[in-house]
Motif scaffolding. Structure first.
Motif, PDB file in Angstrom:
ATOM      1  N   PRO A  90      -4.784   5.274   5.976  1.00 34.43           N
ATOM      2  CA  PRO A  90      -4.270   3.946   5.644  1.00 34.43           C
ATOM      3  C   PRO A  90      -5.155   2.813   6.166  1.00 34.43           C
ATOM      4  O   PRO A  90      -5.097   1.698   5.672  1.00 34.43           O
ATOM      5  CB  PRO A  90      -2.904   3.915   6.322  1.00 34.43           C
ATOM      6  N   LEU A  95      -4.274  -1.021   4.769  1.00 36.02           N
ATOM      7  CA  LEU A  95      -2.815  -1.007   4.650  1.00 36.02           C
ATOM      8  C   LEU A  95      -2.139  -1.180   5.997  1.00 36.02           C
ATOM      9  O   LEU A  95      -1.137  -1.886   6.118  1.00 36.02           O
ATOM     10  CB  LEU A  95      -2.354   0.298   4.003  1.00 36.02           C
ATOM     11  N   SER A  96      -2.680  -0.561   7.020  1.00 43.01           N
ATOM     12  CA  SER A  96      -2.089  -0.674   8.354  1.00 43.01           C
ATOM     13  C   SER A  96      -2.206  -2.103   8.872  1.00 43.01           C
ATOM     14  O   SER A  96      -1.273  -2.633   9.480  1.00 43.01           O
ATOM     15  CB  SER A  96      -2.765   0.282   9.321  1.00 43.01           C
ATOM     16  N   ALA A  99       0.341  -4.260   6.998  1.00 44.91           N
ATOM     17  CA  ALA A  99       1.697  -4.021   7.489  1.00 44.91           C
ATOM     18  C   ALA A  99       1.903  -4.667   8.854  1.00 44.91           C
ATOM     19  O   ALA A  99       2.949  -5.275   9.115  1.00 44.91           O
ATOM     20  CB  ALA A  99       1.970  -2.521   7.557  1.00 44.91           C
ATOM     21  N   ALA A 128       2.296  -4.384   3.099  1.00 47.06           N
ATOM     22  CA  ALA A 128       1.437  -3.252   2.749  1.00 47.06           C
ATOM     23  C   ALA A 128       1.407  -3.057   1.235  1.00 47.06           C
ATOM     24  O   ALA A 128       0.348  -2.807   0.647  1.00 47.06           O
ATOM     25  CB  ALA A 128       1.922  -1.991   3.442  1.00 47.06           C
ATOM     26  N   PHE A 129       2.573  -3.194   0.588  1.00 50.14           N
ATOM     27  CA  PHE A 129       2.622  -3.079  -0.874  1.00 50.14           C
ATOM     28  C   PHE A 129       1.797  -4.182  -1.523  1.00 50.14           C
ATOM     29  O   PHE A 129       1.079  -3.945  -2.490  1.00 50.14           O
ATOM     30  CB  PHE A 129       4.077  -3.146  -1.346  1.00 50.14           C
ATOM     31  N   ALA A 131      -0.798  -5.681  -0.248  1.00 51.41           N
ATOM     32  CA  ALA A 131      -2.220  -5.378  -0.047  1.00 51.41           C
ATOM     33  C   ALA A 131      -2.706  -4.355  -1.068  1.00 51.41           C
ATOM     34  O   ALA A 131      -3.820  -4.473  -1.591  1.00 51.41           O
ATOM     35  CB  ALA A 131      -2.450  -4.882   1.377  1.00 51.41           C
ATOM     36  N   VAL A 132      -1.885  -3.361  -1.348  1.00 49.25           N
ATOM     37  CA  VAL A 132      -2.271  -2.351  -2.341  1.00 49.25           C
ATOM     38  C   VAL A 132      -2.416  -3.001  -3.709  1.00 49.25           C
ATOM     39  O   VAL A 132      -3.375  -2.736  -4.445  1.00 49.25           O
ATOM     40  CB  VAL A 132      -1.247  -1.200  -2.372  1.00 49.25           C
ATOM     41  N   CYS A 136      -6.271  -2.977  -5.139  1.00 46.63           N
ATOM     42  CA  CYS A 136      -6.506  -1.761  -5.932  1.00 46.63           C
ATOM     43  C   CYS A 136      -6.430  -2.037  -7.412  1.00 46.63           C
ATOM     44  O   CYS A 136      -5.815  -2.844  -7.935  1.00 46.63           O
ATOM     45  CB  CYS A 136      -5.496  -0.683  -5.568  1.00 46.63           C
TER      46      CYS A 136
END
Length: 136
Positions: A90, A95-96, A99, A128-129, A131-132, A136
């Motif tokens: 992560p 992601l970390s 979050a 985190a969502f 950031a994805v 991405c």
């Protein structure tokens, strides 16, 4: 002959790897401050209040931990397959960090508790969502 021996060892190892987590779940259910005996005795018939402890507290905790662990492993596997990187974590996509930023922002800003006691966790998951979705 050597091939059959290797095959037998692989099968034995796979059976052991499948049996070990199952046995640890059983031990975890019956292990606690008041140790419960599960060999040859029926806990529910001897002490009905302990059956409630097992069903409502220990079994729930054990199954939740098992499902969370399996979900985290599956999420890691999916991330490694998406990135085609066997050592992806992560931290690779940030992601970390996202979050942590969301949780810190929630704590420091003093947002009203929209989600009750889970406000910090919800902010971390949302960040985190986000950031994805952004990267991405």
């Amino acid at each position: 002959m050597a091939y059959q021996e290797k095959n037998r060892r692989k099968i034995l190892l796979l059976l052991l790897m499948g049996f070990l987590p199952f046995s640890l779940v059983i031990v975890d259910i019956y292990h606690g401050f008041g140790a419960l005996s599960f060999l040859g005795t029926n806990v529910a018939s001897q002490q009905p209040e302990l059956a409630g402890v097992v069903l409502k507290m220990r079994l729930t905790r054990t199954l939740t931990a098992t499902l969370v662990g399996a979900s985290l492993g599956l999420a890691g596997l999916c991330m490694q397959n998406m990135l085609k990187n066997p050592i992806a974590t992560p931290f690779t996509l940030g992601l970390s960090s996202a979050a942590s930023f969301g949780a810190s922002l929630s704590i420091l800003s003093g947002f009203p508790f929209v989600f009750g006691q889970a406000n910090v966790q919800a902010s971390a998951i949302f960040s985190a969502f986000w950031a994805v979705q952004l990267f991405c």
